[in-house]
Design an enzyme around this catalytic site. Structure first.
Site, PDB file in Angstrom:
ATOM      1  N   ASP A  60       0.807  -1.210   0.000  1.00  8.51           N
ATOM      2  CA  ASP A  60       0.000   0.000   0.000  1.00  8.51           C
ATOM      3  C   ASP A  60       0.843   1.265   0.000  1.00  8.51           C
ATOM      4  O   ASP A  60       2.062   1.218   0.151  1.00  8.51           O
ATOM      5  CB  ASP A  60      -0.933   0.004   1.209  1.00  8.51           C
ATOM      6  N   ASN A 101      -7.554  -3.459  14.594  1.00  8.40           N
ATOM      7  CA  ASN A 101      -8.929  -3.731  14.176  1.00  8.40           C
ATOM      8  C   ASN A 101      -9.005  -4.890  13.185  1.00  8.40           C
ATOM      9  O   ASN A 101     -10.051  -5.134  12.583  1.00  8.40           O
ATOM     10  CB  ASN A 101      -9.578  -2.475  13.581  1.00  8.40           C
ATOM     11  N   HIS A 149      -7.198  -5.244  10.349  1.00 10.83           N
ATOM     12  CA  HIS A 149      -6.927  -4.960   8.938  1.00 10.83           C
ATOM     13  C   HIS A 149      -5.582  -5.548   8.508  1.00 10.83           C
ATOM     14  O   HIS A 149      -4.670  -5.712   9.312  1.00 10.83           O
ATOM     15  CB  HIS A 149      -6.994  -3.454   8.644  1.00 10.83           C
ATOM     16  N   GLU A 195      -9.581  -2.372   5.391  1.00 14.32           N
ATOM     17  CA  GLU A 195     -10.215  -2.085   6.671  1.00 14.32           C
ATOM     18  C   GLU A 195     -11.477  -2.935   6.875  1.00 14.32           C
ATOM     19  O   GLU A 195     -12.072  -3.434   5.909  1.00 14.32           O
ATOM     20  CB  GLU A 195     -10.601  -0.599   6.732  1.00 14.32           C
TER      21      GLU A 195
END
Length: 242
Positions: free
Chosen positions: A67, A136, A138, A143
């Protein structure tokens, strides 16, 4: 899914590097999928040390990163291109033209995402994908969501992700609100996956990823469906707590 629990971060880093080095020795022109963030830095240090000591060469290796922040160029100290140059690329003999990261300054992000998917396919796919995991759940910047994108795409970053990453910026306001990320399809097509988790703050997310239900609200849980995943953590992973 194979789970390895190491005693500390240094051991996790060394083990990760040795797995990557073994992949490079087996296939000198392999395609490595690389990750950013604090977790892989130790492994990158170990790879640089192996090169410096003459125990490894990366001359023919190809790399693709997961990314990049939207709006940041390669020369920006907060960009992931800059991160990779600092922590790995400038310290080994990989050829810069063989290192690939999404263009955060692309005028047409959708076109850039399609280009990146085509590039990964043209390289023959990813041989070994290195991943971290967010608190979380990801992976990359995929996400939690009701449904996950298969292809490389632009994503709006969760506030929890921006907050976690704000340690690298002057303030939370400086953290980009979106990024370009390899999609779940690109990650799942990797031949082998290496998932790293360091620190007690990652325990709950990793527990859900390896033994919870497969759920797009926990993107890393989809790794349960991959045939060759190795998880390395530096804490006791008690999945019975779920």
């Amino acid at each position: 899914m194979r789970i390895i629990q190491d005693e500390n971060y240094a051991a996790l880093s060394c083990r990760t590097a040795e797995i990557i080095l073994a992949a490079v020795r087996e296939k000198p022109d392999c395609v490595l999928g690389l990750a950013t963030g604090s977790t892989p830095i130790g492994a990158y240090d170990c790879l640089a040390e192996a090169y410096r000591e003459g125990r490894a060469t990366f001359r023919h290796v190809r790399t693709v990163n997961l990314d990049e922040y939207a709006g940041l160029g390669a020369d920006d100290p907060q960009s992931y291109r800059y991160f990779m140059e600092k922590h790995l690329f400038s310290r080994i003999n990989v050829q810069r033209e063989n290192t690939h990261i999404p263009n955060g300054l692309a005028e047409n992000p959708a076109l850039e995402c399609r280009r990146y998917d085509a590039l990964c396919e043209a390289l023959g796919g990813i041989d070994l994908q290195l991943l971290g995991i967010g608190k979380n759940g990801h992976i990359g910047f995929n996400e939690p969501a009701r449904a996950l994108d298969v292809h490389t795409h632009t994503v709006t970053l969760a506030e929890s992700t921006r907050l976690a990453n704000s340690r690298n910026f002057k303030s939370l306001d400086d953290v980009p609100r979106s990024a370009l990320t390899l999609g779940m399809g690109g990650i799942m097509r990797a031949k082998r996956i290496l998932l790293l988790a360091s620190g007690e703050q990652k325990r709950e997310a990793l527990q859900k990823a390896v033994s919870g239900k497969v759920d797009p609200e926990v993107p890393a849980s989809f790794l349960q469906l991959h045939p060759d995943v190795t998880v390395i953590c530096d804490f006791d992973l008690n999945c019975a707590e779920l």
